[in-house]
Write a protein that holds these residues in place. Structure first.
Motif, PDB file in Angstrom:
ATOM      1  N   GLU A   1       0.838  -1.196   0.000  1.00 52.75           N
ATOM      2  CA  GLU A   1       0.000   0.000   0.000  1.00 52.75           C
ATOM      3  C   GLU A   1       0.877   1.253   0.000  1.00 52.75           C
ATOM      4  OE1 GLU A   1      -3.940   1.281   2.516  1.00 52.75           O
ATOM      5  OE2 GLU A   1      -2.191   0.645   3.653  1.00 52.75           O
ATOM      6  N   TYR A   2       0.451   2.284  -0.737  1.00 53.21           N
ATOM      7  CA  TYR A   2       1.213   3.534  -0.756  1.00 53.21           C
ATOM      8  C   TYR A   2       0.256   4.716  -0.645  1.00 53.21           C
ATOM      9  CZ  TYR A   2       4.479   7.184  -1.971  1.00 53.21           C
ATOM     10  OH  TYR A   2       5.253   8.318  -1.929  1.00 53.21           O
ATOM     11  N   PRO A   3       0.520   5.614   0.320  1.00 54.82           N
ATOM     12  CA  PRO A   3       1.554   5.497   1.354  1.00 54.82           C
ATOM     13  C   PRO A   3       1.198   4.412   2.362  1.00 54.82           C
ATOM     14  CG  PRO A   3       0.169   7.399   1.785  1.00 54.82           C
ATOM     15  CD  PRO A   3      -0.270   6.857   0.458  1.00 54.82           C
TER      16      PRO A   3
ATOM     17  N   HIS B   1       0.363   2.483   5.614  1.00 53.75           N
ATOM     18  CA  HIS B   1      -0.430   2.841   6.789  1.00 53.75           C
ATOM     19  C   HIS B   1       0.147   2.143   8.021  1.00 53.75           C
ATOM     20  CE1 HIS B   1      -3.982   3.036   9.443  1.00 53.75           C
ATOM     21  NE2 HIS B   1      -4.351   4.068   8.712  1.00 53.75           N
TER      22      HIS B   1
ATOM     23  N   ARG C   1      -1.149   0.268  10.041  1.00 53.26           N
ATOM     24  CA  ARG C   1      -1.636  -1.102  10.216  1.00 53.26           C
ATOM     25  C   ARG C   1      -0.661  -2.135   9.656  1.00 53.26           C
ATOM     26  NH1 ARG C   1      -6.077   0.889   6.831  1.00 53.26           N
ATOM     27  NH2 ARG C   1      -5.487   0.733   4.642  1.00 53.26           N
TER      28      ARG C   1
ATOM     29  N   LEU D   1       5.484   5.721  10.399  1.00 54.58           N
ATOM     30  CA  LEU D   1       4.196   5.517   9.733  1.00 54.58           C
ATOM     31  C   LEU D   1       3.126   6.450  10.297  1.00 54.58           C
ATOM     32  CD1 LEU D   1       4.232   1.619   9.477  1.00 54.58           C
ATOM     33  CD2 LEU D   1       4.482   3.253   7.599  1.00 54.58           C
ATOM     34  N   HIS D   2       3.131   6.650  11.607  1.00 55.72           N
ATOM     35  CA  HIS D   2       2.162   7.579  12.196  1.00 55.72           C
ATOM     36  C   HIS D   2       2.451   9.020  11.786  1.00 55.72           C
ATOM     37  CE1 HIS D   2       0.978   4.372  15.260  1.00 55.72           C
ATOM     38  NE2 HIS D   2      -0.140   4.734  14.677  1.00 55.72           N
TER      39      HIS D   2
ATOM     40  N   THR E   1       3.697   9.797   8.847  1.00 57.17           N
ATOM     41  CA  THR E   1       3.266   9.847   7.451  1.00 57.17           C
ATOM     42  C   THR E   1       1.762  10.061   7.335  1.00 57.17           C
ATOM     43  OG1 THR E   1       5.082   8.389   6.797  1.00 57.17           O
ATOM     44  CG2 THR E   1       3.235   8.566   5.269  1.00 57.17           C
ATOM     45  N   THR E   2       1.015   9.482   8.263  1.00 52.73           N
ATOM     46  CA  THR E   2      -0.441   9.613   8.219  1.00 52.73           C
ATOM     47  C   THR E   2      -0.950  10.798   9.040  1.00 52.73           C
ATOM     48  OG1 THR E   2      -0.600   7.964  10.010  1.00 52.73           O
ATOM     49  CG2 THR E   2      -0.860   7.180   7.739  1.00 52.73           C
TER      50      THR E   2
ATOM     51  N   GLU F   1      -0.381  11.715  12.321  1.00 49.07           N
ATOM     52  CA  GLU F   1      -0.825  11.403  13.683  1.00 49.07           C
ATOM     53  C   GLU F   1       0.337  11.626  14.661  1.00 49.07           C
ATOM     54  OE1 GLU F   1      -3.548   7.728  13.735  1.00 49.07           O
ATOM     55  OE2 GLU F   1      -2.347   7.452  11.917  1.00 49.07           O
TER      56      GLU F   1
END
Length: 269
Positions: free
Chosen positions: A80-82, A84, A86, A190-191, A193-194, A196
């Motif tokens: 998956e990009y970007p 996540h 998970r 990752l957080h 990137t999203t 958070e």
């Protein structure tokens, strides 16, 4: 139990309860998915793998068979990009059967432990790998592919550039704490990137609790505190990063940044 304390308690066991500790890291972000629920899912999966494992062959062959069996059951690298978070939260990786190589490796390591296969993690730069001690190759946790010395050199060049020589340090066995620290660094990124930062801050703090911190670990948390407008905490981490850094140019940049931080005076009570 508090997920952070539960994670550290698992790590303190002898031997460390690595898989359970990683589940507690996931629970810190997703309390609605308790480790007990994920363990039940894993138990069902473990049975599907165990009944198919051949007997009478060495650990190197059994480990590769285990990884290929997981692949047959749908476990694969998350593309998956970007990407996540998970992909690094073990409870979700078990449900979705897609994740980062390290997350897939944690599942394989626990599966190997339950089936008396000696398998260890390798903190290879840019991509976590696995190895059976004494084998002449490493294993890709996402596919089960064997990686010999030339393959490792090629992988290192793709990850780090052609000017980096393969060394014994790149092939060193990772401890449980190092694996959890790497998992936490993955989640921190990752957080971020999203978008958070509060979730990323949990991961950044856990990184520092799990093992010897680096200058980059303190700098990463300083950046989060800057985003969250916490100048006093940002200053602390910048000072720690300066102490740990052996790069003169970086020390100068950190000193400049420290000089620009304005910390409001403490209120008198």
């Amino acid at each position: 139990m508090d997920p952070r304390q539960a994670c550290l308690a698992c790590l303190a066991q002898d031997p460390p309860a690595l898989f359970e500790a990683a589940l507690w890291i996931a629970a810190e972000h997703e309390p609605q998915l308790p480790p007990e629920q994920a363990q039940r899912l894993f138990d069902s999966l473990a049975h599907q793998v165990a009944v198919a494992l051949p007997l009478g062959i060495g650990d190197a062959e059994r480990a590769q068979f285990l990884l290929r069996r997981l692949s047959e059951l749908g476990f694969a690298e998350d593309d998956e990009y970007p990407l996540h978070p998970r992909a690094a939260l073990l409870s979700q990786v078990l449900q979705r059967r897609h994740g980062q190589p390290l997350s897939l490796a944690l599942i394989a390591l626990e599966m190997a432990r339950r089936n008396d296969i000696t398998l260890v993690g390798v903190n290879f730069p840019g991509r976590f790998l696995l190895r059976v001690p004494g084998a002449d190759h490493l294993l890709d946790p996402a596919t089960g592919r064997r990686l010999y010395t030339r393959d490792c050199r090629d992988l290192l060049a793709r990850q780090m550039g052609t000017n980096i020589e393969l060394s014994a340090e790149h092939l060193r066995t990772a401890s449980a704490a190092e694996m959890l620290q790497r998992l936490s660094r993955n989640l921190r990124q990752l957080h971020l990137t999203t978008g958070e930062p509060l979730a990323a801050l949990k991961d950044a703090q856990r990184v520092l609790e799990l093992g010897p911190p680096s200058a980059s670990d303190h700098l990463a948390r300083a950046d989060l505190y800057h985003t969250l407008d916490c100048p006093q905490a940002e200053r602390y981490d910048l000072e720690r990063a300066m102490l740990l850094s052996d790069d003169a140019a970086e020390q100068m940049r950190l000193a400049q940044r420290l000089s620009e931080i304005s910390v409001p005076p403490k209120a008198l009570h």
